[in-house]
Every structure is written in structure tokens, then in C-alpha cells.
Design a protein around this motif. Structure first.
Motif, PDB file in Angstrom:
ATOM      1  N   SER A   6      -2.321  -2.784  18.632  1.00 25.08           N
ATOM      2  CA  SER A   6      -3.258  -3.789  18.609  1.00 25.08           C
ATOM      3  C   SER A   6      -3.833  -4.297  20.150  1.00 25.08           C
ATOM      4  CB  SER A   6      -3.260  -4.913  17.922  1.00 25.08           C
ATOM      5  OG  SER A   6      -3.236  -4.643  16.712  1.00 25.08           O
ATOM      6  N   ASP A   7      -2.843  -3.922  21.112  1.00 27.99           N
ATOM      7  CA  ASP A   7      -3.028  -4.341  22.502  1.00 27.99           C
ATOM      8  C   ASP A   7      -3.443  -3.281  23.414  1.00 27.99           C
ATOM      9  OD1 ASP A   7      -0.953  -2.708  22.737  1.00 27.99           O
ATOM     10  OD2 ASP A   7       0.559  -3.918  23.808  1.00 27.99           O
ATOM     11  N   PHE A   8      -4.107  -2.325  22.607  1.00 30.33           N
ATOM     12  CA  PHE A   8      -4.406  -0.912  23.079  1.00 30.33           C
ATOM     13  C   PHE A   8      -3.709  -0.085  23.699  1.00 30.33           C
ATOM     14  CE2 PHE A   8      -8.017  -3.735  22.584  1.00 30.33           C
ATOM     15  CZ  PHE A   8      -8.820  -3.263  21.625  1.00 30.33           C
ATOM     16  N   SER A   9      -2.469  -0.230  23.813  1.00 28.38           N
ATOM     17  CA  SER A   9      -1.387   0.783  24.111  1.00 28.38           C
ATOM     18  C   SER A   9      -1.361   1.801  23.056  1.00 28.38           C
ATOM     19  CB  SER A   9       0.004   0.146  24.441  1.00 28.38           C
ATOM     20  OG  SER A   9       0.545  -0.483  23.175  1.00 28.38           O
ATOM     21  N   LEU A  10      -0.573   2.953  23.526  1.00 27.16           N
ATOM     22  CA  LEU A  10      -0.656   3.991  22.558  1.00 27.16           C
ATOM     23  C   LEU A  10       0.110   3.868  21.454  1.00 27.16           C
ATOM     24  CD1 LEU A  10      -1.415   7.099  24.850  1.00 27.16           C
ATOM     25  CD2 LEU A  10      -3.084   5.844  23.560  1.00 27.16           C
ATOM     26  N   GLY A  11       1.364   3.073  21.749  1.00 21.27           N
ATOM     27  CA  GLY A  11       2.264   3.052  20.792  1.00 21.27           C
ATOM     28  C   GLY A  11       3.254   4.335  20.601  1.00 21.27           C
ATOM     29  N   GLY A  12       4.292   4.222  19.800  1.00 20.57           N
ATOM     30  CA  GLY A  12       5.038   5.210  19.454  1.00 20.57           C
ATOM     31  C   GLY A  12       4.239   6.547  18.815  1.00 20.57           C
ATOM     32  N   TYR A  13       5.304   7.645  18.966  1.00 15.78           N
ATOM     33  CA  TYR A  13       4.595   8.866  18.112  1.00 15.78           C
ATOM     34  C   TYR A  13       6.107   9.513  17.629  1.00 15.78           C
ATOM     35  CZ  TYR A  13       0.811  11.655  16.955  1.00 15.78           C
ATOM     36  OH  TYR A  13      -0.230  12.410  16.228  1.00 15.78           O
ATOM     37  N   SER A  14       5.813  10.300  16.511  1.00 20.29           N
ATOM     38  CA  SER A  14       7.099  10.945  15.911  1.00 20.29           C
ATOM     39  C   SER A  14       7.646  11.922  16.697  1.00 20.29           C
ATOM     40  CB  SER A  14       6.766  11.426  14.533  1.00 20.29           C
ATOM     41  OG  SER A  14       5.623  12.484  14.847  1.00 20.29           O
ATOM     42  N   PHE A  15       7.412  12.262  18.063  1.00 23.86           N
ATOM     43  CA  PHE A  15       8.003  13.272  18.561  1.00 23.86           C
ATOM     44  C   PHE A  15       8.909  12.599  19.754  1.00 23.86           C
ATOM     45  CE2 PHE A  15       3.677  14.736  17.525  1.00 23.86           C
ATOM     46  CZ  PHE A  15       3.990  15.460  16.629  1.00 23.86           C
ATOM     47  N   ASP A  16       9.552  11.491  19.567  1.00 19.97           N
ATOM     48  CA  ASP A  16      10.416  10.989  20.429  1.00 19.97           C
ATOM     49  C   ASP A  16      11.483  11.598  21.196  1.00 19.97           C
ATOM     50  OD1 ASP A  16       9.066   8.305  20.274  1.00 19.97           O
ATOM     51  OD2 ASP A  16      10.682   7.632  18.814  1.00 19.97           O
ATOM     52  N   ARG A  65       6.351   9.142   9.246  1.00 20.89           N
ATOM     53  CA  ARG A  65       6.646  10.094   8.534  1.00 20.89           C
ATOM     54  C   ARG A  65       5.675  11.175   8.003  1.00 20.89           C
ATOM     55  NH1 ARG A  65       8.371   5.197   5.570  1.00 20.89           N
ATOM     56  NH2 ARG A  65      10.598   4.865   6.114  1.00 20.89           N
ATOM     57  N   HIS A  66       4.687  11.123   8.384  1.00 15.97           N
ATOM     58  CA  HIS A  66       3.713  12.247   8.176  1.00 15.97           C
ATOM     59  C   HIS A  66       4.038  13.383   8.854  1.00 15.97           C
ATOM     60  CE1 HIS A  66      -0.086  14.533   8.404  1.00 15.97           C
ATOM     61  NE2 HIS A  66      -0.307  14.223   7.307  1.00 15.97           N
ATOM     62  N   ASP A  67       3.413  14.680   8.408  1.00 18.12           N
ATOM     63  CA  ASP A  67       3.912  15.816   8.858  1.00 18.12           C
ATOM     64  C   ASP A  67       3.132  16.476  10.048  1.00 18.12           C
ATOM     65  OD1 ASP A  67       5.599  18.392   8.720  1.00 18.12           O
ATOM     66  OD2 ASP A  67       4.442  19.064   7.216  1.00 18.12           O
ATOM     67  N   CYS A  68       2.854  15.977  10.938  1.00 15.55           N
ATOM     68  CA  CYS A  68       2.252  16.447  12.045  1.00 15.55           C
ATOM     69  C   CYS A  68       3.433  17.475  12.938  1.00 15.55           C
ATOM     70  CB  CYS A  68       1.685  15.380  13.083  1.00 15.55           C
ATOM     71  SG  CYS A  68       0.096  14.419  12.307  1.00 15.55           S
ATOM     72  N   ASP A  69       2.879  17.755  14.049  1.00 18.97           N
ATOM     73  CA  ASP A  69       3.795  18.751  14.727  1.00 18.97           C
ATOM     74  C   ASP A  69       3.344  18.534  16.380  1.00 18.97           C
ATOM     75  OD1 ASP A  69       6.235  20.040  15.424  1.00 18.97           O
ATOM     76  OD2 ASP A  69       5.287  21.829  14.141  1.00 18.97           O
ATOM     77  N   LEU A  70       4.455  19.005  17.077  1.00 21.92           N
ATOM     78  CA  LEU A  70       3.878  19.020  18.476  1.00 21.92           C
ATOM     79  C   LEU A  70       4.274  20.449  18.846  1.00 21.92           C
ATOM     80  CD1 LEU A  70       3.378  17.379  21.020  1.00 21.92           C
ATOM     81  CD2 LEU A  70       5.972  17.115  21.478  1.00 21.92           C
ATOM     82  N   ASN A  71       3.176  21.002  19.614  1.00 20.74           N
ATOM     83  CA  ASN A  71       3.272  22.276  20.282  1.00 20.74           C
ATOM     84  C   ASN A  71       4.008  22.082  21.522  1.00 20.74           C
ATOM     85  OD1 ASN A  71       3.041  24.675  21.511  1.00 20.74           O
ATOM     86  ND2 ASN A  71       1.174  24.931  20.960  1.00 20.74           N
ATOM     87  N   THR A  72       5.148  22.416  21.571  1.00 18.60           N
ATOM     88  CA  THR A  72       6.059  22.060  23.008  1.00 18.60           C
ATOM     89  C   THR A  72       5.566  22.804  24.098  1.00 18.60           C
ATOM     90  OG1 THR A  72       7.807  23.405  22.098  1.00 18.60           O
ATOM     91  CG2 THR A  72       7.968  20.992  21.841  1.00 18.60           C
ATOM     92  N   SER A  73       5.034  24.042  23.883  1.00 17.69           N
ATOM     93  CA  SER A  73       4.667  24.924  24.927  1.00 17.69           C
ATOM     94  C   SER A  73       3.693  24.240  25.707  1.00 17.69           C
ATOM     95  CB  SER A  73       4.058  26.176  24.575  1.00 17.69           C
ATOM     96  OG  SER A  73       2.931  26.175  23.776  1.00 17.69           O
ATOM     97  N   ASP A  74       2.513  23.474  25.157  1.00 13.17           N
ATOM     98  CA  ASP A  74       1.483  22.761  26.040  1.00 13.17           C
ATOM     99  C   ASP A  74       1.823  21.200  25.670  1.00 13.17           C
ATOM    100  OD1 ASP A  74       0.550  22.985  23.607  1.00 13.17           O
ATOM    101  OD2 ASP A  74      -1.103  24.008  24.166  1.00 13.17           O
ATOM    102  N   PHE A 118       1.050  -1.223  -0.034  1.00 13.46           N
ATOM    103  CA  PHE A 118       0.033  -0.185  -0.070  1.00 13.46           C
ATOM    104  C   PHE A 118       0.714   1.242   0.066  1.00 13.46           C
ATOM    105  CE2 PHE A 118       0.191  -1.947   4.413  1.00 13.46           C
ATOM    106  CZ  PHE A 118       1.159  -0.772   4.771  1.00 13.46           C
ATOM    107  N   THR A 119       0.242   2.388  -0.287  1.00 18.10           N
ATOM    108  CA  THR A 119       1.018   3.438  -0.429  1.00 18.10           C
ATOM    109  C   THR A 119       0.676   4.675   0.943  1.00 18.10           C
ATOM    110  OG1 THR A 119      -0.723   4.828  -1.638  1.00 18.10           O
ATOM    111  CG2 THR A 119       0.985   3.704  -3.050  1.00 18.10           C
ATOM    112  N   LYS A 120       1.531   5.387   0.874  1.00 14.97           N
ATOM    113  CA  LYS A 120       1.435   6.499   2.258  1.00 14.97           C
ATOM    114  C   LYS A 120       0.154   7.030   1.813  1.00 14.97           C
ATOM    115  CE  LYS A 120       5.422   8.804   1.678  1.00 14.97           C
ATOM    116  NZ  LYS A 120       6.083   9.923   1.742  1.00 14.97           N
TER     117      LYS A 120
END
Length: 107
Positions: A71-81, A45-54, A3-5
Motif C-alpha cells: 500500500s505504500d507503493f514499495s514492491l514488497g516481498g516475493y517468493s524468490f527470497d 504460495r503460487h507457482d511462479c518461477d524465477l529464471n536465475t540466468s537473467d 477468501f480462497t487462494k
């Protein structure tokens, strides 16, 4: 099947507020039952961002990456490591949309 992005992003755009999919659900819907890691890589790789002030997530192009969890309902990673507690930002955004989390193990 590969599949594609774009296909991943289009499917994630359809997840309504207050709901979530798992990486596995998305990969199955795209015809690749074992493609969870591929879905995760696309979303990373998606272009989301994190507002570090809040510590809030800024959604880009209506692709709601925070609505995709493990799948285990944990939140998993995110691009803001590297920017701090990405799972807390994800949890906060989901709670704002009406998803409730229960505490486990008496914590």
C-alpha cells in the motif's frame, strides 16, 4: 469474511498489463478489508518461477503476482527470497510492462 487462494488468483489474473493493485485493494475487493497478509500468503504460495540466468519472472497460469505491491507503493516481498534480489526481478517485470519508478531522496 475469508477468501480462497482461487479467489485471489482469479482477481490477480484480471490486473491488466501496465497496472498494479495493492494487497489491500485485493483484500477489500474480496470482502476482507484487513486480509492483506492473507493475500500475500496466497501469492507467495503460487507457482511462479524465477529464471536465475537473467533474473526474470516466469508467470504461471496467468497469475501476475508481480503486479501486486504494498500500500505504500514499495514492491514488497516475493517468493524468490532465497534466490537473490526478488524485488529487482519484480521491478524489472513491471518496468517491462510500462510502470515507471521515480527515484526518491536524490538517489
Amino acid at each position: 469474511m475469508k477468501f480462497t487462494k482461487k479467489e485471489v488468483y482469479e482477481l490477480v489474473k484480471q490486473i491488466p498489463e501496465g497496472h498494479f493493485f495493492t494487497y489491500s485493494i485485493i483484500s477489500k475487493k474480496l470482502g476482507s478489508p484487513r486480509g492483506q497478509q492473507g493475500v500475500a500468503k496466497c501469492l507467495k504460495r503460487h507457482d511462479c518461477d524465477l529464471n536465475t540466468s537473467d533474473n526474470t519472472i516466469i508467470v504461471s497460469d496467468n497469475v501476475y503476482c508481480h503486479r501486486v505491491i504494498n500500500s505504500d507503493f514499495s514492491l514488497g516481498g516475493y517468493s524468490f527470497d532465497e534466490l537473490g534480489d526478488k524485488s529487482e526481478a519484480k521491478r524489472k517485470r513491471l518496468e517491462e510492462e510500462g510502470i515507471r519508478f521515480e527515484k526518491r531522496g536524490g538517489k
